[in-house]
Design a protein around this motif. Sequence first.
Motif, PDB file in Angstrom:
ATOM      1  N   ALA A 154       0.837  -1.207   0.000  1.00 10.06           N
ATOM      2  CA  ALA A 154       0.000   0.000   0.000  1.00 10.06           C
ATOM      3  C   ALA A 154       0.868   1.253   0.000  1.00 10.06           C
ATOM      4  CB  ALA A 154      -0.930   0.001   1.198  1.00 10.06           C
ATOM      5  N   GLU A 155       1.938   1.241   0.786  1.00  5.30           N
ATOM      6  CA  GLU A 155       2.838   2.395   0.819  1.00  5.30           C
ATOM      7  C   GLU A 155       3.464   2.633  -0.548  1.00  5.30           C
ATOM      8  OE1 GLU A 155       5.752   2.078   3.895  1.00  5.30           O
ATOM      9  OE2 GLU A 155       4.243   1.914   5.461  1.00  5.30           O
ATOM     10  N   GLU A 156       3.811   1.558  -1.215  1.00  7.22           N
ATOM     11  CA  GLU A 156       4.444   1.660  -2.524  1.00  7.22           C
ATOM     12  C   GLU A 156       3.420   1.782  -3.654  1.00  7.22           C
ATOM     13  OE1 GLU A 156       7.788   1.768  -2.959  1.00  7.22           O
ATOM     14  OE2 GLU A 156       7.932   1.746  -0.775  1.00  7.22           O
ATOM     15  N   ARG A 157       2.142   1.578  -3.323  1.00  7.16           N
ATOM     16  CA  ARG A 157       1.066   1.586  -4.320  1.00  7.16           C
ATOM     17  C   ARG A 157       1.380   0.635  -5.474  1.00  7.16           C
ATOM     18  NH1 ARG A 157      -2.392   5.612  -2.809  1.00  7.16           N
ATOM     19  NH2 ARG A 157      -1.492   7.375  -1.751  1.00  7.16           N
ATOM     20  N   GLN A 158       1.846  -0.533  -5.100  1.00  5.15           N
ATOM     21  CA  GLN A 158       2.244  -1.507  -6.107  1.00  5.15           C
ATOM     22  C   GLN A 158       1.609  -2.849  -5.813  1.00  5.15           C
ATOM     23  OE1 GLN A 158       6.401  -1.901  -6.693  1.00  5.15           O
ATOM     24  NE2 GLN A 158       6.760   0.281  -6.846  1.00  5.15           N
ATOM     25  N   ARG A 159       0.584  -3.191  -6.550  1.00  4.53           N
ATOM     26  CA  ARG A 159      -0.055  -4.491  -6.386  1.00  4.53           C
ATOM     27  C   ARG A 159       0.901  -5.607  -6.809  1.00  4.53           C
ATOM     28  NH1 ARG A 159      -1.542  -8.713  -5.481  1.00  4.53           N
ATOM     29  NH2 ARG A 159      -3.636  -9.527  -5.271  1.00  4.53           N
ATOM     30  N   GLU A 160       1.723  -5.328  -7.817  1.00  2.71           N
ATOM     31  CA  GLU A 160       2.684  -6.333  -8.294  1.00  2.71           C
ATOM     32  C   GLU A 160       3.687  -6.691  -7.193  1.00  2.71           C
ATOM     33  OE1 GLU A 160       2.681  -3.132  -9.922  1.00  2.71           O
ATOM     34  OE2 GLU A 160       0.896  -3.775 -11.010  1.00  2.71           O
ATOM     35  N   LEU A 161       4.088  -5.703  -6.410  1.00  6.82           N
ATOM     36  CA  LEU A 161       4.998  -5.949  -5.301  1.00  6.82           C
ATOM     37  C   LEU A 161       4.357  -6.917  -4.311  1.00  6.82           C
ATOM     38  CD1 LEU A 161       7.550  -5.415  -3.621  1.00  6.82           C
ATOM     39  CD2 LEU A 161       6.391  -3.383  -2.695  1.00  6.82           C
ATOM     40  N   ALA A 162       3.089  -6.722  -4.013  1.00 12.22           N
ATOM     41  CA  ALA A 162       2.388  -7.625  -3.088  1.00 12.22           C
ATOM     42  C   ALA A 162       2.395  -9.046  -3.629  1.00 12.22           C
ATOM     43  CB  ALA A 162       0.960  -7.146  -2.857  1.00 12.22           C
ATOM     44  N   THR A 163       2.166  -9.207  -4.922  1.00 10.24           N
ATOM     45  CA  THR A 163       2.173 -10.542  -5.527  1.00 10.24           C
ATOM     46  C   THR A 163       3.548 -11.187  -5.408  1.00 10.24           C
ATOM     47  OG1 THR A 163       0.351 -10.024  -7.014  1.00 10.24           O
ATOM     48  CG2 THR A 163       1.818 -11.818  -7.684  1.00 10.24           C
ATOM     49  N   ARG A 164       4.593 -10.424  -5.641  1.00  9.69           N
ATOM     50  CA  ARG A 164       5.948 -10.980  -5.505  1.00  9.69           C
ATOM     51  C   ARG A 164       6.234 -11.381  -4.063  1.00  9.69           C
ATOM     52  NH1 ARG A 164       7.293  -6.462  -8.627  1.00  9.69           N
ATOM     53  NH2 ARG A 164       8.505  -5.583  -6.922  1.00  9.69           N
ATOM     54  N   LEU A 165       5.832 -10.549  -3.115  1.00 16.25           N
ATOM     55  CA  LEU A 165       6.056 -10.861  -1.701  1.00 16.25           C
ATOM     56  C   LEU A 165       5.223 -12.063  -1.251  1.00 16.25           C
ATOM     57  CD1 LEU A 165       6.230  -7.229  -0.264  1.00 16.25           C
ATOM     58  CD2 LEU A 165       8.133  -8.815  -0.626  1.00 16.25           C
ATOM     59  N   VAL A 166       4.009 -12.181  -1.765  1.00 12.95           N
ATOM     60  CA  VAL A 166       3.191 -13.365  -1.475  1.00 12.95           C
ATOM     61  C   VAL A 166       3.907 -14.607  -1.990  1.00 12.95           C
ATOM     62  CG1 VAL A 166       1.070 -14.585  -2.182  1.00 12.95           C
ATOM     63  CG2 VAL A 166       0.930 -12.254  -1.266  1.00 12.95           C
ATOM     64  N   GLY A 167       4.506 -14.515  -3.175  1.00 11.06           N
ATOM     65  CA  GLY A 167       5.264 -15.645  -3.719  1.00 11.06           C
ATOM     66  C   GLY A 167       6.433 -16.050  -2.818  1.00 11.06           C
ATOM     67  N   LEU A 168       7.138 -15.059  -2.298  1.00 12.00           N
ATOM     68  CA  LEU A 168       8.246 -15.358  -1.368  1.00 12.00           C
ATOM     69  C   LEU A 168       7.730 -16.022  -0.096  1.00 12.00           C
ATOM     70  CD1 LEU A 168      10.390 -12.098  -1.665  1.00 12.00           C
ATOM     71  CD2 LEU A 168      11.032 -14.404  -2.408  1.00 12.00           C
ATOM     72  N   LEU A 169       6.635 -15.490   0.436  1.00 11.40           N
ATOM     73  CA  LEU A 169       6.047 -16.072   1.642  1.00 11.40           C
ATOM     74  C   LEU A 169       5.584 -17.509   1.366  1.00 11.40           C
ATOM     75  CD1 LEU A 169       5.081 -15.794   4.563  1.00 11.40           C
ATOM     76  CD2 LEU A 169       3.020 -14.683   3.687  1.00 11.40           C
TER      77      LEU A 169
END
Length: 176
Positions: A154-169
């Motif tokens: 949300a801070e970065e306003r990047q949905r793609e970032l969330a998807t990448r982080l979900v992948g790492l998790l």
Amino acid sequence: MRADARENHDRVLEVAARAFEREGTGASLKAIAREAGVGIGTVYRRFPTREALVEAVYRQEVDRLCAAGLELAATRPGVDALREWMELFVDFMAAKRGLGETLRAVLTSDDDKQQTRDRLRATIAALLATEGVRPGIEPNDLLMALGGITLIAAEERQRELATRLVGLLLDGVRAR
């Protein structure tokens, strides 16, 4: 509730959820009523205050998120179900931000907040109990990690970032 009244109720909640996500909780209730195809009186009969509508939207979204998790756990392979639900959770949290301060005021009781967390943890527990998921992961740990991901994205306003982080998790959750 009569069938037509239930349909109106559900339509108002659907339209309000989209409006709150787009415009925040200050969205026009008249515009919500118009888009839902009902009069403003119908909105106020069902939801006497803006806060009551915000709370109803929030509770409906929690219900949907939890139901989706249980459905995914029952119908999809474990890790796939977990990934899909985690992506739904990210979207849920993004939409919840539109409810902001009004939601915080509505959910003033610790019991309300705890009940929501308990429901989310139970959903996560069902997903963690599926095939392909490493045993021993605490549902609360996964919930907290997902919460952190949604804040960062949300801070970065990047949905793609969330998807990448979900992948790492998810890589850490996957059975070896």
